[in-house]
Design an enzyme around this catalytic site. Sequence first.
Site, PDB file in Angstrom:
ATOM      1  N   LEU A 186      -3.718   6.628  -6.559  1.00 17.00           N
ATOM      2  CA  LEU A 186      -3.341   5.261  -7.362  1.00 17.00           C
ATOM      3  C   LEU A 186      -3.994   4.435  -6.378  1.00 17.00           C
ATOM      4  O   LEU A 186      -4.074   3.982  -5.483  1.00 17.00           O
ATOM      5  CB  LEU A 186      -2.399   4.849  -6.782  1.00 17.00           C
ATOM      6  CG  LEU A 186      -0.599   5.873  -7.895  1.00 17.00           C
ATOM      7  CD1 LEU A 186      -1.051   7.413  -7.685  1.00 17.00           C
ATOM      8  CD2 LEU A 186       0.566   5.273  -8.241  1.00 17.00           C
ATOM      9  N   VAL A 187      -5.695   4.142  -7.402  1.00 18.50           N
ATOM     10  CA  VAL A 187      -5.518   2.864  -6.585  1.00 18.50           C
ATOM     11  C   VAL A 187      -5.793   1.625  -7.101  1.00 18.50           C
ATOM     12  O   VAL A 187      -5.599   1.055  -8.370  1.00 18.50           O
ATOM     13  CB  VAL A 187      -7.460   3.441  -6.829  1.00 18.50           C
ATOM     14  CG1 VAL A 187      -7.936   4.268  -5.549  1.00 18.50           C
ATOM     15  CG2 VAL A 187      -7.830   3.643  -8.325  1.00 18.50           C
ATOM     16  N   LYS A 268       6.996  -0.087  -8.609  1.00 13.42           N
ATOM     17  CA  LYS A 268       6.544   1.264  -8.534  1.00 13.42           C
ATOM     18  C   LYS A 268       7.140   2.284  -8.592  1.00 13.42           C
ATOM     19  O   LYS A 268       6.657   3.864  -9.050  1.00 13.42           O
ATOM     20  CB  LYS A 268       6.953   1.589  -6.776  1.00 13.42           C
ATOM     21  CG  LYS A 268       6.091   0.225  -6.138  1.00 13.42           C
ATOM     22  CD  LYS A 268       3.982   0.777  -5.960  1.00 13.42           C
ATOM     23  CE  LYS A 268       4.394  -0.524  -5.180  1.00 13.42           C
ATOM     24  NZ  LYS A 268       3.943  -0.868  -3.396  1.00 13.42           N
ATOM     25  N   GLY A 290      -1.503   3.814  -0.874  1.00 13.82           N
ATOM     26  CA  GLY A 290      -2.095   3.358   0.369  1.00 13.82           C
ATOM     27  C   GLY A 290      -0.732   2.588   0.630  1.00 13.82           C
ATOM     28  O   GLY A 290      -1.099   1.533   1.669  1.00 13.82           O
ATOM     29  N   GLN A 299       7.902  -1.240   0.712  1.00 13.91           N
ATOM     30  CA  GLN A 299       7.269  -0.254   1.322  1.00 13.91           C
ATOM     31  C   GLN A 299       8.696  -0.035   3.001  1.00 13.91           C
ATOM     32  O   GLN A 299       7.848   0.815   3.773  1.00 13.91           O
ATOM     33  CB  GLN A 299       6.047  -0.355   1.758  1.00 13.91           C
ATOM     34  CG  GLN A 299       5.435  -0.609   0.347  1.00 13.91           C
ATOM     35  CD  GLN A 299       4.130  -0.203   1.029  1.00 13.91           C
ATOM     36  OE1 GLN A 299       3.198  -1.166   2.091  1.00 13.91           O
ATOM     37  NE2 GLN A 299       2.799  -0.753  -0.017  1.00 13.91           N
ATOM     38  N   CYS A 463      -1.285 -20.777 -13.244  1.00 13.66           N
ATOM     39  CA  CYS A 463       0.106 -20.134 -12.239  1.00 13.66           C
ATOM     40  C   CYS A 463      -0.123 -20.276 -10.571  1.00 13.66           C
ATOM     41  O   CYS A 463      -1.359 -21.270 -10.798  1.00 13.66           O
ATOM     42  CB  CYS A 463       0.064 -18.125 -12.676  1.00 13.66           C
ATOM     43  SG  CYS A 463      -1.563 -18.322 -11.465  1.00 13.66           S
TER      44      CYS A 463
END
EC number: 2.8.1.4
Length: 491
Positions: A186-187, A268, A290, A299, A463
């Site tokens: 997954l990039v 995720k 990553g 994470q 934004c």
Amino acid sequence: MTYLLKLHPEITIKSRSVRQHMTRCLASNVRNTLRQLDEGVRVKGGWDALLVSLPDTLPAGRVQEMEDALIRIPGIHEVLATEAVPCTSLDEAAAWIVPHWKAAIAGRRFRVRAKRRGDHDFSSMDLERHLGSALLTAEPTARVDLKHPEVVVSVELTHRWLQLIRSRRPGLGGYPLGVQGQALALVSGGFDSPVAAWRMLRRGIKTHYLFFNLGGPAHETGVREVTHHLWQRYSASHNVDFTSVPFEGVVAEILRSIPDGLMGVILKRMMVRVASRVAARSGIPALVTGDAIAQVSSQTLTNLALIDAASELPILRPLVTEDKQEIIDTARRIDTARFAEQMPEYCGVISRRPHTRAPADKVLAAEADFDFRVLDAAIEAASVTRASRLLEGQRQPGEVTVVDSLASLARMPAVSVIDIRPPDEREAAPLELPEVPCLAIPFYELQDQAQRLPGDREYLLYCDQGVMSRMQALHLKDRGMSHFGVLRHAS
């Protein structure tokens, strides 16, 4: 020109059959890589090294290009530029070696390191001593230092041929690409995911790529570039796929239906659900991310376990214990940092008060309100491109109007500002521009609503960081709506 490619030490300790298999794969990978540059390349396998022969007619620039390619092929420990000359005695070896190394050892400490194979009436140590003595006689300003030499004179004698080693460059190491199977990485275009994918390539894993498009064409262009770079430099011997999944609709559904603190984890989870299905469709047995422990709120160990639970396949995390600076240093070494530095951080689904230990029951309850038809639609709309063709037909992102100050804004005759932040961010820090008409359209609704806005004025998107507004403006311009720009500062 010939090159001797030394195998990575981890290959040489394998069983005979495994070692032979890996060596054959490495030879094939070297051929596939170099023959893209010239069809005349020849690769010969051996027990502990490969011999690569380049055509004598190659220009110096192309030879250098091939040598640079060799040091980036997984499985190669060292790349030695060599010249084979006939040699049958110690004196003959000295006659070849001394002229070649005399200038290099002048005024410096050196040692001779010799390897000998075949039937000779002298040993490797005899060869080292004889050559060392001859070099000292030829260059009295040099001196021998066996422990801390400044120059190592490398000599290889195989049967009746002496390999003169003209240069020595470290290789990438690891295992030959493809011998450890496949994975789907997954990039996102930041520092972490390209480094994670590179670590898998180095360990011999044929790595495909999956991109979740959260920011329109400008976002995808940058990720395509870094992915093509990884493929071309480190895995051009194999064909791999780049899959792009439009995820803006999924983001919009998360912002509509998921409580603030759970958004990051659930995003995720949605990604790994899609990744599992994409990988399974291609027979790929594992995913790669990553993630690094505690780098962001999603994470933590608790949240990573929740993310894993949503995947049907194992998730490999080669960076899980690395510090951010270690990751950035690696990105600079493999030349992906320059892409990450130009890729703005996506400021979309980031909870303002994220759970670092999201309760599993609350996550499941929140997902019960999620419309999974949106996820199915995203998978259905995914596109697949061969890595070798990622840059074909790519248009560089254009430019849009950027207003940097309120003074500049006040001088514009017909303009409205659109606050594209999610509702909770608008409420926490209201945008106050009394002299200018303001609209509130969250970025995930903008693409649908923009075409219904009056076309008699210019619209400036706002934004907090200016990143999402630029991506959305470029996305609209790509669809033919060029009257959208960016308000970078509102104070």
